[in-house]
Design a protein around this motif. Structure first.
Motif, PDB file in Angstrom:
ATOM      1  N   ALA A  61       0.816  -1.211   0.000  1.00 46.11           N
ATOM      2  CA  ALA A  61       0.000   0.000   0.000  1.00 46.11           C
ATOM      3  C   ALA A  61       0.850   1.262   0.000  1.00 46.11           C
ATOM      4  N   GLU A  73       2.512   2.398   2.537  1.00 44.70           N
ATOM      5  CA  GLU A  73       2.595   3.040   3.853  1.00 44.70           C
ATOM      6  C   GLU A  73       4.012   2.943   4.396  1.00 44.70           C
ATOM      7  N   LEU A  85      -7.968  -3.395   3.962  1.00 40.72           N
ATOM      8  CA  LEU A  85      -6.549  -3.063   3.806  1.00 40.72           C
ATOM      9  C   LEU A  85      -6.161  -3.102   2.336  1.00 40.72           C
ATOM     10  N   PHE A  86      -6.697  -4.097   1.635  1.00 37.93           N
ATOM     11  CA  PHE A  86      -6.340  -4.291   0.238  1.00 37.93           C
ATOM     12  C   PHE A  86      -6.888  -3.168  -0.635  1.00 37.93           C
ATOM     13  N   GLN A  95      -5.955   0.619   1.123  1.00 34.62           N
ATOM     14  CA  GLN A  95      -4.507   0.800   1.122  1.00 34.62           C
ATOM     15  C   GLN A  95      -4.024   1.794   2.167  1.00 34.62           C
ATOM     16  N   ASP A  96      -4.728   1.855   3.280  1.00 36.85           N
ATOM     17  CA  ASP A  96      -4.278   2.726   4.368  1.00 36.85           C
ATOM     18  C   ASP A  96      -4.793   2.100   5.653  1.00 36.85           C
ATOM     19  N   SER A  97      -3.882   1.753   6.556  1.00 42.16           N
ATOM     20  CA  SER A  97      -4.318   0.952   7.701  1.00 42.16           C
ATOM     21  C   SER A  97      -5.229   1.742   8.630  1.00 42.16           C
ATOM     22  N   ASP A  98      -4.965   3.041   8.778  1.00 45.95           N
ATOM     23  CA  ASP A  98      -5.790   3.835   9.681  1.00 45.95           C
ATOM     24  C   ASP A  98      -7.211   3.951   9.134  1.00 45.95           C
ATOM     25  N   MET A 138      -5.355  -4.557  17.168  1.00 45.96           N
ATOM     26  CA  MET A 138      -4.428  -5.663  17.419  1.00 45.96           C
ATOM     27  C   MET A 138      -3.914  -6.210  16.100  1.00 45.96           C
ATOM     28  N   LEU A 139      -4.765  -6.154  15.090  1.00 49.22           N
ATOM     29  CA  LEU A 139      -4.416  -6.717  13.794  1.00 49.22           C
ATOM     30  C   LEU A 139      -3.471  -5.809  13.021  1.00 49.22           C
ATOM     31  N   VAL A 140      -3.776  -4.501  12.965  1.00 46.80           N
ATOM     32  CA  VAL A 140      -2.943  -3.631  12.133  1.00 46.80           C
ATOM     33  C   VAL A 140      -1.803  -2.999  12.909  1.00 46.80           C
ATOM     34  N   GLY A 141      -1.875  -2.968  14.222  1.00 47.64           N
ATOM     35  CA  GLY A 141      -0.783  -2.411  15.010  1.00 47.64           C
ATOM     36  C   GLY A 141      -0.669  -0.908  14.845  1.00 47.64           C
ATOM     37  N   GLY A 142       0.425  -0.351  15.335  1.00 47.97           N
ATOM     38  CA  GLY A 142       0.644   1.078  15.184  1.00 47.97           C
ATOM     39  C   GLY A 142       0.305   1.850  16.442  1.00 47.97           C
ATOM     40  N   TYR A 180      -3.470  -1.937  20.016  1.00 45.82           N
ATOM     41  CA  TYR A 180      -2.030  -2.111  19.810  1.00 45.82           C
ATOM     42  C   TYR A 180      -1.322  -2.262  21.158  1.00 45.82           C
TER      43      TYR A 180
END
Lengths: 472, 275
Positions: free
Chosen positions: A166, A168, B139-140, B143-146, B223-227, B232
């Protein structure tokens, strides 16, 4: 170029000679064989403040040093007596009168070029394999090349992959098979990724639950549940290799599950796994928590096997060539610094805090120094339990592809060499290593010995088909 | 004779003391050994033996964390206040976006039986999907985890609001709508002055369910994407198998969830009416 050699060449009181206590790479690699203890960590010049502090000053100093050294023919005594006689200022003026120092400095900096981007995001999974990527942050290796890098902790490999795809993350800590798989589109959309540096070699282990202390023979493992951190990982391929060599079919006789590294110990304790082949510190952590013991180090399966990688998308490297170059130099420097046994204690303390690995220091230290409790009542002394060597051998890439073929992760005709050479940038990395003053191999292919069986990268397809247990 | 409230409070406190006391007693560390061998040191000694931490350790840690909740020691180490702030921000953003869509559509399908029948199959299929199943897809695509975390909050908090709004609107008493009709009110005015107030308690119930779900989901998503975020934080402490921190963060998640629910409960009481 080592850090030690960057003392001020115009200072008659400073020696550029590598002393006995010297911790620079040249000396350390010479000393490593003699089994030097880890008691005294030599102070580094960069930290103690006598060396150049930023990348500009460092480059200036490097060029001055090269010029002065060439004038005195690497004879440090005559240099020092000359400088003392003349005084540093006069000497500098004298040298620059016969040699255009400023011009030389400008020319070298131009060849590095202006950084397109200085703020970067680099992802890492909190394991000791990421040591160079992580320690480069608290110990200032990124800063030295003018980069402001944020290292972000990532929950697992799939997330690291998706965040890299992505955009990031500008670059990321990955597993050596991942950029190969991503480039081919195995398990993700195909997107060309490159792997200019290996992070670590060795450093993994097979850990079993303490209840299995009497089952040290793999033939007794039928029905076991094993954990590996990711499908496209050396952990998966090495575990499969080890099991198959011992006559256990990894697809039918045991179960191999994908478990993120941080969850390994909890799953082992809960009885959800009988064992795992995972990255450290979770092998040592299982011993520390008294739930597991170390059955075998992966070093004893394949001495010097690659494990984790430093990778980024092809796109990032082509769009930001100078930034990419600076980042890679920082990583190569950090990897070489991690390689020195004497630095390992210092590194353990730098990477243990919450911001990085979030683990007890003694656990990290046992992993990095190789003096560890195995959970069976013995203290083991294996200094190269984990090692750091950035050179991305093409032959290692080919081996990984043969195993992907062997276990059915990729099908059809595989252009082993083509893909390995596209993804693993051994040639470029080698050149850069030479430029930074480290020695790099001149070849990019070699044979490897894995559990006594020789792998010849010249005939990969035959190798992939040569095993009694396999899916081809 | 003390009032019921006082007696209940006394009983609550004595339960707490009893439970914490039993917990503390049962999780005493083994006595510290002197002159440990090197092997024992490398094994972490007796003290590190995996065990549940006593409540005193949790309280000590809570005190430490809460006395400096907003420290920022780098990208991966921030105070509990900052982490909770990130989570609340994500929940509220996703939740408000869900509200902006769920309330009008809920109104529409509540007032029009045709639309209800047309949209109902989709709602029924999408509603039971676990928020975490959405995560890889989000996510796919995004394309931005937040933004993906916010999207997951959005997608899972939309359904209770939508269905409750539709249900509330559809069940406004016929008499009241007839009265509005005899006063010759327009569609919009009927909706705003008659239907909305009448359906408000049901809508608020939906919103209250939604915020609860959103708060449940954010922890899993982070928990999955973290950060950053409280999810997290839990993951990072689990990574270190630090149970005291995990227990502390679980308590914090509970407290914040309760506050969010209380806020909506207050709002619900404001719009309640007696017939």
């Amino acid at each position: 170029m080592t850090i030690k050699s960057l003392g001020n060449p115009f200072d008659g009181d400073q020696t550029l000679i590598h002393s006995k206590q010297c911790g620079c790479n040249d000396c350390a690699s010479a000393k490593a064989g003699s089994g030097a203890g880890l008691t005294d960590v030599p102070e580094r010049q960069v930290r103690s403040g006598t060396g150049p502090q930023d990348s500009e000053a460092m480059l200036d100093r490097a060029i001055e040093s090269a010029v002065v050294r060439s004038v005195f023919g690497h004879n440090d005594h005559s240099r020092r007596s000359f400088m003392k006689l003349m005084g540093a200022g006069t000497a500098a003026a004298l040298v620059s009168s016969v040699f255009p120092l400023d011009k030389a400095k400008a020319a070298v900096k131009d060849s590095l070029g202006k950084l397109e981007k200085t703020k970067l995001n680099v992802g890492f999974v909190p394991i000791t394999c990421a040591t160079p990527i992580i320690m480069a942050h608290p110990m200032g290796f990124y800063e030295r090349y003018g980069l402001d890098v944020t290292v972000t902790k990532t929950a697992g490999w799939a997330v690291a992959r998706d965040k890299s795809l992505a955009g990031e993350y500008d670059a990321s800590h990955m597993l050596t098979p991942m950029p190969l798989a991503m480039t081919m589109g195995a398990g993700s959309i195909p997107e060309p990724f490159i792997m200019p540096a290996v992070e670590n070699i060795n450093g993994q282990a097979i850990v079993l639950h303490v209840d299995h202390k009497d089952k040290r023979d793999p033939k007794q493992w039928k029905g076991f549940k094993f954990g590996v951190p990711f499908e496209y990982s050396m952990h998966n391929f090495l575990l499969r290799y080890y099991l198959a060599e011992n006559g256990i079919d990894p697809d039918t006789d045991v179960q191999i599950r994908v478990v993120p590294p941080p969850e390994m110990v909890a799953n082992l304790r809960a009885g959800n796994l009988d064992g795992y082949l995972s990255p450290d510190p979770f092998n040592q952590r299982a011993v520390w928590e008294k739930v597991g013991f170390i059955h075998i180090l992966t070093k004893d399966i394949w001495e010097g096997h690659p494990c984790c990688a430093f990778a980024c998308s092809q796109k990032f490297a082509t769009e930001n060539p100078n930034t990419y170059g600076a980042l890679l130099r920082a990583i190569i420097d950090a990897t070489q610094y991690s390689n020195v046994p004497e630095n390992r204690k210092e590194i353990s303390e730098a990477i243990a805090p919450k911001n990085y690995l979030n683990q007890p220091v003694p656990v990290i230290q046992q992993v990095l120094t190789g003096r560890y409790a195995d959970g069976l009542g013995e203290i083991q002394n294996v200094p190269d339990r984990i090692d750091f060597d950035p050179f991305p051998w093409h032959s290692m890439g080919v081996w990984i592809l043969t195993q992907m073929k062997r276990w059915g992760y990729i099908e059809g005709d595989v252009d082993y060499k083509g893909i390995a050479e596209q993804v693993y940038l051994a040639g470029e990395t080698g050149k850069l290593m030479e430029e930074l003053g480290y020695s790099a191999p001149t070849e990019t292919y070699k044979t490897h010995t894995i559990m006594g069986k020789t792998f010849d990268p010249a005939s990969p397809e035959a190798y992939a088909r040569s095993f009694a247990i396999g899916r081809v | 004779m003390a009032s019921l409230n006082v007696r209940a409070a006394l009983l609550s406190v004595s339960f707490l003391i009893l439970v914490l006391g039993a917990w503390e007693m049962s999780t005493q560390p083994p006595p510290a050994q002197e002159n440990m061998s090197e092997y024992e040191m490398l094994m972490g000694g007796a003290d590190q033996e995996s065990r549940v931490p006593p409540p005193s350790a949790v309280i000590r840690l809570a005190w430490e964390e809460l006395s400096n909740p907003f420290y920022d020691a780098g990208a991966n180490d921030k105070g509990i206040g900052i982490q909770l702030g990130y989570s609340v921000y994500r929940v509220l953003t996703g939740y408000l976006a869900a509200m902006a869509i769920a309330l009008p559509i809920g109104f529409l399908i509540g007032m029009s039986p045709l639309m209800y029948k047309a949209l109902n199959p989709y709602i029924q299929v999408l509603r039971p999907i676990s928020p975490l199943a959405w995560m890889p897809l989000a996510l796919f695509i995004i394309q931005d985890s937040d933004a993906s975390a916010i999207f997951v909050i959005f997608i899972c908090s939309i359904w209770p609001m939508l269905l409750n709004t539709a249900f509330g609107v559809a069940n406004v008493r016929e008499d009241w709508i007839n009265v509005a009709r005899t006063h010759e009110l327009g569609h919009l005015r009927t909706a705003l002055t008659v239907i909305l107030p009448a359906a408000a308690p049901t809508i608020l119930t939906g919103m209250r369910i939604s915020i609860g779900i959103a708060w449940l989901v954010i922890v899993a998503a982070e928990m999955l994407v973290g950060g950053t975020g409280i999810g997290y934080y839990v993951w990072n402490e689990w990574n270190n198998l630090d149970l005291a921190s995990v227990i502390f963060s679980i308590l914090m998640i509970g407290v914040v969830g309760m506050l969010l629910d209380l806020a909506l409960g207050k709002a619900q009481r404001l719009v309640e009416y007696k017939e």
